[in-house]
Scaffold this motif. Structure first.
Motif, mmCIF file in Angstrom:
data_model
loop_
_atom_site.group_PDB
_atom_site.id
_atom_site.type_symbol
_atom_site.label_atom_id
_atom_site.label_comp_id
_atom_site.label_asym_id
_atom_site.label_seq_id
_atom_site.Cartn_x
_atom_site.Cartn_y
_atom_site.Cartn_z
ATOM 1 N N LYS A 105 0.847 -1.151 -0.073
ATOM 2 C CA LYS A 105 0.066 -0.109 -0.223
ATOM 3 C C LYS A 105 0.780 1.220 0.046
ATOM 4 O O LYS A 105 1.921 1.540 0.578
ATOM 5 C CB LYS A 105 -0.802 0.185 1.336
ATOM 6 C CG LYS A 105 -1.939 -0.935 1.194
ATOM 7 C CD LYS A 105 -3.015 -0.932 2.294
ATOM 8 C CE LYS A 105 -3.926 -2.009 2.782
ATOM 9 N NZ LYS A 105 -4.820 -1.989 3.752
ATOM 10 N N LEU A 106 0.398 2.373 -0.617
ATOM 11 C CA LEU A 106 0.971 3.718 -0.343
ATOM 12 C C LEU A 106 0.470 4.301 0.847
ATOM 13 O O LEU A 106 -0.536 3.917 1.412
ATOM 14 C CB LEU A 106 0.556 4.565 -1.523
ATOM 15 C CG LEU A 106 0.778 4.120 -2.917
ATOM 16 C CD1 LEU A 106 0.250 5.151 -4.234
ATOM 17 C CD2 LEU A 106 2.065 3.937 -3.201
ATOM 18 N N TYR A 107 1.646 5.074 1.467
ATOM 19 C CA TYR A 107 1.305 5.738 2.505
ATOM 20 C C TYR A 107 1.628 7.168 2.752
ATOM 21 O O TYR A 107 2.665 7.506 2.049
ATOM 22 C CB TYR A 107 2.108 4.781 3.826
ATOM 23 C CG TYR A 107 2.129 5.540 5.156
ATOM 24 C CD1 TYR A 107 0.853 5.299 6.055
ATOM 25 C CD2 TYR A 107 3.030 6.016 5.654
ATOM 26 C CE1 TYR A 107 0.669 5.745 7.143
ATOM 27 C CE2 TYR A 107 2.976 6.729 7.117
ATOM 28 C CZ TYR A 107 1.868 6.487 7.755
ATOM 29 O OH TYR A 107 1.792 7.167 8.867
ATOM 30 N N GLY B 201 -2.906 4.821 1.445
ATOM 31 C CA GLY B 201 -3.896 5.200 0.074
ATOM 32 C C GLY B 201 -4.093 3.802 -0.865
ATOM 33 O O GLY B 201 -4.365 2.772 -0.150
ATOM 34 N N ALA B 202 -3.691 3.957 -2.239
ATOM 35 C CA ALA B 202 -4.037 2.662 -2.910
ATOM 36 C C ALA B 202 -3.387 1.486 -2.590
ATOM 37 O O ALA B 202 -2.268 1.542 -2.375
ATOM 38 C CB ALA B 202 -3.946 3.201 -4.489
ATOM 39 N N SER C 295 -2.856 -1.991 -15.579
ATOM 40 C CA SER C 295 -3.952 -1.641 -16.623
ATOM 41 C C SER C 295 -5.019 -0.763 -16.060
ATOM 42 O O SER C 295 -6.006 -0.665 -16.963
ATOM 43 C CB SER C 295 -4.740 -3.186 -17.038
ATOM 44 O OG SER C 295 -5.317 -3.466 -15.896
ATOM 45 N N VAL C 296 -4.495 -0.041 -15.047
ATOM 46 C CA VAL C 296 -5.634 0.835 -14.484
ATOM 47 C C VAL C 296 -4.896 2.499 -14.640
ATOM 48 O O VAL C 296 -5.612 3.434 -13.919
ATOM 49 C CB VAL C 296 -6.079 0.558 -13.230
ATOM 50 C CG1 VAL C 296 -6.931 -0.620 -13.165
ATOM 51 C CG2 VAL C 296 -4.899 0.552 -12.156
ATOM 52 N N GLY D 72 6.426 11.059 -6.827
ATOM 53 C CA GLY D 72 7.657 11.036 -6.199
ATOM 54 C C GLY D 72 8.070 11.072 -4.645
ATOM 55 O O GLY D 72 9.193 11.071 -4.059
ATOM 56 N N GLY D 73 6.887 11.569 -3.996
ATOM 57 C CA GLY D 73 7.024 11.599 -2.641
ATOM 58 C C GLY D 73 6.489 10.543 -1.729
ATOM 59 O O GLY D 73 6.227 10.685 -0.472
ATOM 60 N N GLU D 74 5.890 9.334 -2.239
ATOM 61 C CA GLU D 74 5.248 8.382 -1.772
ATOM 62 C C GLU D 74 6.165 7.298 -0.825
ATOM 63 O O GLU D 74 7.374 7.378 -0.954
ATOM 64 C CB GLU D 74 4.552 7.383 -2.565
ATOM 65 C CG GLU D 74 3.430 8.254 -3.482
ATOM 66 C CD GLU D 74 3.927 8.942 -4.589
ATOM 67 O OE1 GLU D 74 3.189 9.597 -5.154
ATOM 68 O OE2 GLU D 74 5.305 8.896 -5.006
ATOM 69 N N TYR D 75 5.644 7.005 0.100
ATOM 70 C CA TYR D 75 6.188 5.984 0.942
ATOM 71 C C TYR D 75 5.417 4.625 0.700
ATOM 72 O O TYR D 75 4.011 4.428 0.261
ATOM 73 C CB TYR D 75 6.012 5.989 2.404
ATOM 74 C CG TYR D 75 7.016 7.199 2.838
ATOM 75 C CD1 TYR D 75 8.367 6.754 3.420
ATOM 76 C CD2 TYR D 75 6.627 8.337 2.901
ATOM 77 C CE1 TYR D 75 9.283 7.849 3.645
ATOM 78 C CE2 TYR D 75 7.572 9.420 3.231
ATOM 79 C CZ TYR D 75 8.839 9.098 3.623
ATOM 80 O OH TYR D 75 9.863 9.988 4.041
ATOM 81 N N ILE D 76 5.731 3.480 0.753
ATOM 82 C CA ILE D 76 5.102 2.252 0.491
ATOM 83 C C ILE D 76 5.277 1.203 1.803
ATOM 84 O O ILE D 76 6.414 1.260 2.339
ATOM 85 C CB ILE D 76 5.841 1.524 -0.759
ATOM 86 C CG1 ILE D 76 5.233 2.212 -1.905
ATOM 87 C CG2 ILE D 76 5.621 0.039 -0.798
ATOM 88 C CD1 ILE D 76 5.352 1.345 -3.460
ATOM 89 N N THR D 77 4.327 0.684 2.236
ATOM 90 C CA THR D 77 4.349 -0.592 3.277
ATOM 91 C C THR D 77 4.220 -1.790 2.383
ATOM 92 O O THR D 77 3.264 -1.967 1.566
ATOM 93 C CB THR D 77 3.405 -0.215 4.101
ATOM 94 O OG1 THR D 77 2.042 -0.213 3.664
ATOM 95 C CG2 THR D 77 3.382 0.940 4.820
ATOM 96 N N LEU D 78 4.969 -2.489 2.868
ATOM 97 C CA LEU D 78 4.943 -3.959 2.117
ATOM 98 C C LEU D 78 5.157 -5.088 3.196
ATOM 99 O O LEU D 78 5.977 -5.144 3.887
ATOM 100 C CB LEU D 78 6.346 -4.037 1.411
ATOM 101 C CG LEU D 78 6.824 -5.477 0.719
ATOM 102 C CD1 LEU D 78 5.794 -5.786 -0.332
ATOM 103 C CD2 LEU D 78 7.903 -5.230 0.150
#
Length: 283
Positions: A11-13, A21-22, A51-52, A60-66
């Protein structure tokens, strides 16, 4: 070392709002996470088949949780990354393919955090601890990424001036000056390296790493899972036996020593320069 994984969440954070986020799990085709001793931070490449039109949402300023699980190791892991690059984007008729390049948050902050100061009669290990925990001197890394046990004590009493270097560059420079507090026989050993893995940041000598590997005992990771030392082997993979292949060494490389000239050329170090115009000196 590679292993099969089951993706639980991607997810985006937004750290400013504290909201997620998404979700990108359905778009992922491959994830590669690199933890190596020749680079100070953790890196990740997330390959996306989109495809969306999701790539239009990145700024360019996002964080991601995995979050994902490793069935072969009976473990689950979670990472928090900073996105620093999206691309190259290959557009096709109904979809696009691209990579999301990520690094750990501290590696990103390192690019804008400089150290300028003098240190007198301090051990190198003490300076390293200060650079990683004191934001007035260096940076304050996340508490779960710092443990005194991962910073090997050194014997030296060191005097130095760090001339406006980035934090990680300064620590790598200090690594070349450090001497182990525990000597082997009559020999004092050196050869320190600085790196980040899932358990946080480490400042250790090659000899200490080898000793720890030989004396390894099971322990609980920060996720609460019991970590067992894999039995590493160097042979071709066995098709269909993934649990054994987890410990297969795929390649052997030797890291380069820290390159001060490259950092100087890239502007990591800053200094004051004086010039002399010979044409104004009287005869």
């Amino acid at each position: 070392m590679s292993s099969k994984y089951e993706l639980k969440s991607l997810k985006l954070y937004d750290p400013k709002s504290g909201k997620y986020g998404a979700s990108l799990e359905a778009l992922v085709s491959e994830i590669s996470i690199t933890e190596s001793i020749d680079f100070p931070g953790i890196r990740a490449t997330i390959s996306i088949t989109d495809s969306v039109g999701g790539y239009t949402k990145f700024n360019g300023g996002e964080y991601i949780t995995l979050q994902f699980s490793l069935p072969d190791l009976s473990q689950s892991k979670s990472y928090f990354f900073k996105v620093y690059r999206v691309g190259p984007i290959i557009r096709m008729e109904k979809r696009a393919k691209y990579n999301i390049e990520c690094i750990s948050q501290e590696t990103y902050l390192n690019e804008s955090t400089n150290v300028f100061g003098s240190f007198k009669e301090k051990k190198v290990s003490e300076i390293v601890k200060q650079l990683l925990t004191d934001s007035k001197v260096g940076m304050k890394v996340l508490s779960e990424k710092y443990d005194d046990k991962n910073i090997e004590s050194t014997k030296d009493k060191f005097k130095c001036v760090i001339p406006n270097m980035r934090v990680f560059d300064a620590i790598n420079w200090l690594a070349g000056k450090a001497i182990r507090s525990d000597k082997k026989g009559a020999i004092f050993q050196s050869g320190f390296i600085f790196y980040e893995n899932y358990d946080g940041f480490h400042f250790k000598s090659f000899d200490k790493i080898i000793e720890d590997a030989l004396n390894f005992k099971e322990y609980k990771s920060k996720s609460g899972y019991q970590v067992v030392h894999p039995l590493y082997r160097y042979y071709p993979k066995k098709v269909g036996n993934t649990s054994i292949d987890v410990g297969v060494i795929e390649s052997v490389t030797y890291p380069d020593v820290f390159n001060n000239t490259l950092a100087l050329r890239n502007g990591s170090f800053a200094g004051v320069f004086g010039t002399l115009a010979l044409d104004v000196i009287p005869n």
